[in-house]
Design an enzyme around this catalytic site. Structure first.
Site, PDB file in Angstrom:
ATOM      1  N   HIS A  76      36.649  50.796 -20.121  1.00 31.60           N
ATOM      2  CA  HIS A  76      36.421  50.874 -18.934  1.00 31.60           C
ATOM      3  C   HIS A  76      37.579  49.287 -18.566  1.00 31.60           C
ATOM      4  O   HIS A  76      38.224  49.018 -17.795  1.00 31.60           O
ATOM      5  CB  HIS A  76      35.325  50.603 -19.187  1.00 31.60           C
ATOM      6  CG  HIS A  76      34.531  48.917 -19.181  1.00 31.60           C
ATOM      7  ND1 HIS A  76      33.901  49.727 -20.602  1.00 31.60           N
ATOM      8  CD2 HIS A  76      34.718  47.574 -19.202  1.00 31.60           C
ATOM      9  CE1 HIS A  76      34.258  47.886 -20.751  1.00 31.60           C
ATOM     10  NE2 HIS A  76      34.570  47.138 -20.768  1.00 31.60           N
ATOM     11  N   ASP A 120      34.265  55.640 -24.343  1.00 30.31           N
ATOM     12  CA  ASP A 120      34.323  54.016 -23.672  1.00 30.31           C
ATOM     13  C   ASP A 120      35.553  54.080 -24.568  1.00 30.31           C
ATOM     14  O   ASP A 120      34.898  52.344 -25.537  1.00 30.31           O
ATOM     15  CB  ASP A 120      33.435  53.302 -23.050  1.00 30.31           C
ATOM     16  CG  ASP A 120      33.890  52.452 -22.536  1.00 30.31           C
ATOM     17  OD1 ASP A 120      35.348  52.241 -21.975  1.00 30.31           O
ATOM     18  OD2 ASP A 120      33.100  51.011 -22.261  1.00 30.31           O
ATOM     19  N   SER A 213      34.702  42.477 -23.530  1.00 30.52           N
ATOM     20  CA  SER A 213      34.997  44.160 -23.481  1.00 30.52           C
ATOM     21  C   SER A 213      35.627  44.492 -23.862  1.00 30.52           C
ATOM     22  O   SER A 213      36.662  44.171 -23.344  1.00 30.52           O
ATOM     23  CB  SER A 213      34.960  44.329 -21.534  1.00 30.52           C
ATOM     24  OG  SER A 213      33.387  44.786 -21.188  1.00 30.52           O
TER      25      SER A 213
END
Length: 264
Positions: A76, A120, A213
């Site tokens: 992502h 992910d 992230s």
């Protein structure tokens, strides 16, 4: 029939209680310089030499050096980006030992993301970097450990994400110690979680947050990279609800096939 009704009501209650997950990158952010991991501690220089900062087209993520020419991060983070600038050996976020900028042609994104939860993850092929005390790789688990779920193990996450939701704090590298919990425990909050997800407890709001992230989760015992920061509760980083990582042991074949990096 009565049994069916009771079970249906129970299932509805569980569904109603299921919390939403959100990527830390997508949480609301302050217009000022972002801070760091919530309720963590400042990292001394060289504590996590494998941690890199990743500046994409308008957003910031973390990543892990896994070889002289490969960085591991979240899908992502790379998704939709045309290029990335990699900050190596930084403690203050933008004061790196050196940087490299590479285009999206060097991204390897797991094709099962976002269709299948637990995938992910992405690789970034980089120019060769030499290793020293401030810039070094982190080892992956070996294929012999591919079925270890690490329930109850302690690990450390490092990054430059917010110290609290929307925090406008200075961006010195922060780390936080987190305990891995079982997927069954995590599923009590979010509904069934696949083996590809690794969850940690966040008591006292100790968690990853906006800007973290793609960053690393590394075991205290053995120093192996076991997680890639993927999501937190939509209630926010400091909610005290479990945070989720992409489980690296589930991605060992994909990492090997796309980068050649593997441990046996």
């Amino acid at each position: 029939m009565k049994v069916f009704i009771v079970l249906a009501l129970a299932a509805a209650a569980v569904a109603a209680a299921t919390m939403e997950q959100v990527h830390p990158k997508d949480l609301p952010r302050s217009a000022k310089i972002e801070g760091r991991i919530t309720n963590g501690y400042p990292a001394y220089e060289g504590k996590a030499p494998y941690t890199v900062g990743l500046s994409f087209n308008g957003w910031w993520c973390g990543g892990s050096i896994i070889a002289h020419d490969w960085v591991l991060t979240a899908a992502h983070c790379t998704n939709g980006a045309s290029s990335v600038t990699i900050y190596y050996g930084a403690t203050w976020r933008t004061n790196a030992q050196f940087t490299h900028t590479v285009g999206s042609g060097e991204f390897r994104q797991n094709h099962n993301w976002p269709h299948n939860n637990g995938n992910d993850i992405a690789l970034i092929h980089t120019p060769h970097v030499d290793f020293w005390s401030m810039v070094n790789k982190v080892e992956l688990p070996s294929f012999n450990d591919r079925y270890n779920m690490y329930d109850g193990w302690w690990a450390v996450a490092c990054g430059w994400g917010g110290t609290y939701d929307g925090s406008p704090m200075p961006d010195w590298l922060q780390c936080v110690d987190l305990q891995i919990i079982s997927n069954s425990q995590c599923s009590q909050t979010y509904g069934p979680q696949p083996d590809g997800i690794l969850c940690v407890a966040t008591p006292g709001g100790k968690s990853t947050c906006s800007g973290d992230s793609g960053g690393p989760l590394v075991l205290h015992d053995g120093g192996k990279l076991v997680g890639v920061t993927s999501w937190v509760s939509a209630d926010g980083c400091t909610s005290g609800l479990p945070s989720g990582f992409t489980r690296v042991t589930n991605q060992l074949e994909w990492i090997r096939d796309n980068s050649g990096v593997a441990y046996y």
